[in-house]
Design an enzyme around this catalytic site. Structure first.
Site, short mmCIF file in Angstrom:
data_model
loop_
_atom_site.label_atom_id
_atom_site.label_comp_id
_atom_site.label_asym_id
_atom_site.label_seq_id
_atom_site.Cartn_x
_atom_site.Cartn_y
_atom_site.Cartn_z
N HIS A 254 -21.64 -6.64 -16.74
CA HIS A 254 -20.30 -6.41 -17.28
C HIS A 254 -20.12 -7.22 -18.57
O HIS A 254 -19.51 -6.73 -19.53
CB HIS A 254 -19.26 -6.82 -16.24
N HIS B 186 2.52 1.96 -3.36
CA HIS B 186 1.55 2.58 -4.28
C HIS B 186 1.43 4.08 -4.00
O HIS B 186 1.39 4.90 -4.91
CB HIS B 186 0.20 1.89 -4.14
N HIS C 101 -5.70 -8.04 -17.56
CA HIS C 101 -7.03 -7.57 -18.00
C HIS C 101 -7.15 -6.06 -17.82
O HIS C 101 -7.68 -5.36 -18.69
CB HIS C 101 -8.10 -8.30 -17.19
N GLU D 93 0.82 -1.21 0.00
CA GLU D 93 0.00 0.00 0.00
C GLU D 93 0.86 1.26 0.00
O GLU D 93 0.59 2.21 -0.73
CB GLU D 93 -0.92 -0.01 1.21
#
Length: 353
Positions: free
Chosen positions: A259, A88, A317, A85
């Protein structure tokens, strides 16, 4: 009458525009990395690795277990998730410095004709908003609305860097043709944004495997146990910890199935756009590349469903979605030039002797 070209002015401003253009390109690549690191942070469930913001258990670096326990006794430290975290956050802060530098360069170069000052400052504003969403992601405990908007914000930052780069390139070349994007392109762009938002909503509500099997969903073409009202209830309560989700199976199925339907609509739109502009050599190759990337995206989506969301494929993806957006933007730049009714021309100052 004496005609004086402004080539000398362009020559003096050229290096400044070049520096900004290269920095915008670096920023775009950096944004791509930040997006993927953010997605990986979420995929390994490290979004709440640090319970506070901007520090981690009250420190600017990940502390030891003893200090973490003193700061938040009920939230034990997981060093891997905490460092993921914080990493990032560190690189996102670096991206903010890039945007701040570009905004400063825009102010400094505002005298240069057609310099994209507004785009530079809009980019900085969006990154500041992204920082706020990053904070709310933690303080609101992965509230799906904020997580989805945070993803969309990352894609918006990437698009702004991309557009800024090409605006700077046009400025360097003194290409002042207006950009008029065709309506069909806008339609496909809307479908892509909607699909990215649906992907973020699917991820933030942990609905990635709500439908098993492909092309059917839980062995049905239209699942009986499906709850669209709850699945798209956008005013979910603020307060609960949304790690691993709060929705029931029917709501998650509705999200996942929507989706899939969104992917179908986007594919049809891309095919129509590619066929419509198949004779435009400037845009055709980018549209074909976008269509190929879309097919790869569908393949990755199928793999995700059939193999229970392998992390590496989920990361690919997201990367594919970002690449698809960039290819669509690149085709839009070419189409905007083709659709423009104004020919390329250069300005000259006329001074009467």
């Amino acid at each position: 009458m004496m005609v004086r070209s402004d080539n000398s002015l362009q020559g003096r401003s050229g290096p400044a525009v070049n520096r900004a253009m290269y920095l915008a390109a670096i920023g775009g690549c950096f944004t791509f990395v930040v997006i993927l690191v953010g997605v990986w942070t979420r995929l390994v469930d490290a979004g709440l690795g640090c319970p506070d913001w901007p520090g981690c258990y009250g420190a600017l670096v990940v502390p030891d277990a003893q200090r973490a326990a003193g700061f938040a006794p009920d939230l034990p430290l997981d060093p891997f998730k905490a460092w993921m975290e914080m990493f990032h956050r560190y690189i996102a802060s670096g991206l903010g410095l890039v945007a701040l530098t570009l905004a400063w360069m825009a102010w400094k170069n505002r005298h240069i004709q057609d310099y994209p000052v507004a785009v530079s400052w809009v980019l900085l504003g969006i990154i500041c908003l992204q920082g706020a969403f990053g904070a709310w992601t933690v303080t609101l405990q992965l509230w799906p609305q904020v997580v989805t908007l945070h993803l969309l914000g990352g894609f918006t930052v990437l698009a702004c860097f991309f557009w800024l780069y090409f605006r700077l390139k046009a400025c360097r070349q003194s290409d002042r043709r207006p950009i008029r994007l065709p309506g069909l392109w806008w339609l496909v762009g809307f479908l892509l944004v909607a699909q990215v938002a649906l992907g973020g909503w699917t991820s933030s509500n942990y609905a990635g495997i709500a439908c098993t099997g492909f092309p059917t969903c839980n062995n049905e073409w239209w699942p009986d146990y499906i709850d669209f009202d709850e699945g798209f209830h956008l005013t979910q309560e603020v307060g609960p910890n949304y790690l691993y989700g709060q929705l029931h199976a029917g709501a998650r199925t509705a999200i996942h199935y929507t989706h899939r339907l969104g992917a179908l609509a986007l594919g049809l739109g891309l095919i129509l756009l590619t066929l419509h502009y198949k004779h435009h050599t400037g845009a055709r190759r980018w549209l074909l590349a976008a269509l190929g990337t879309y097919l790869l995206q569908v393949s990755l989506g199928i793999i995700l469903v059939l193999n229970a969301l392998p992390l590496s494929v989920a990361l690919l993806h997201t990367a594919g979605a970002a690449l698809l957006m960039l290819l669509l933007l690149r085709s839009g730049w070419s189409l905007g030039r083709l659709e423009s009714a104004s020919p390329a021309f250069s300005y000259r100052k006329v001074v009467h002797a």
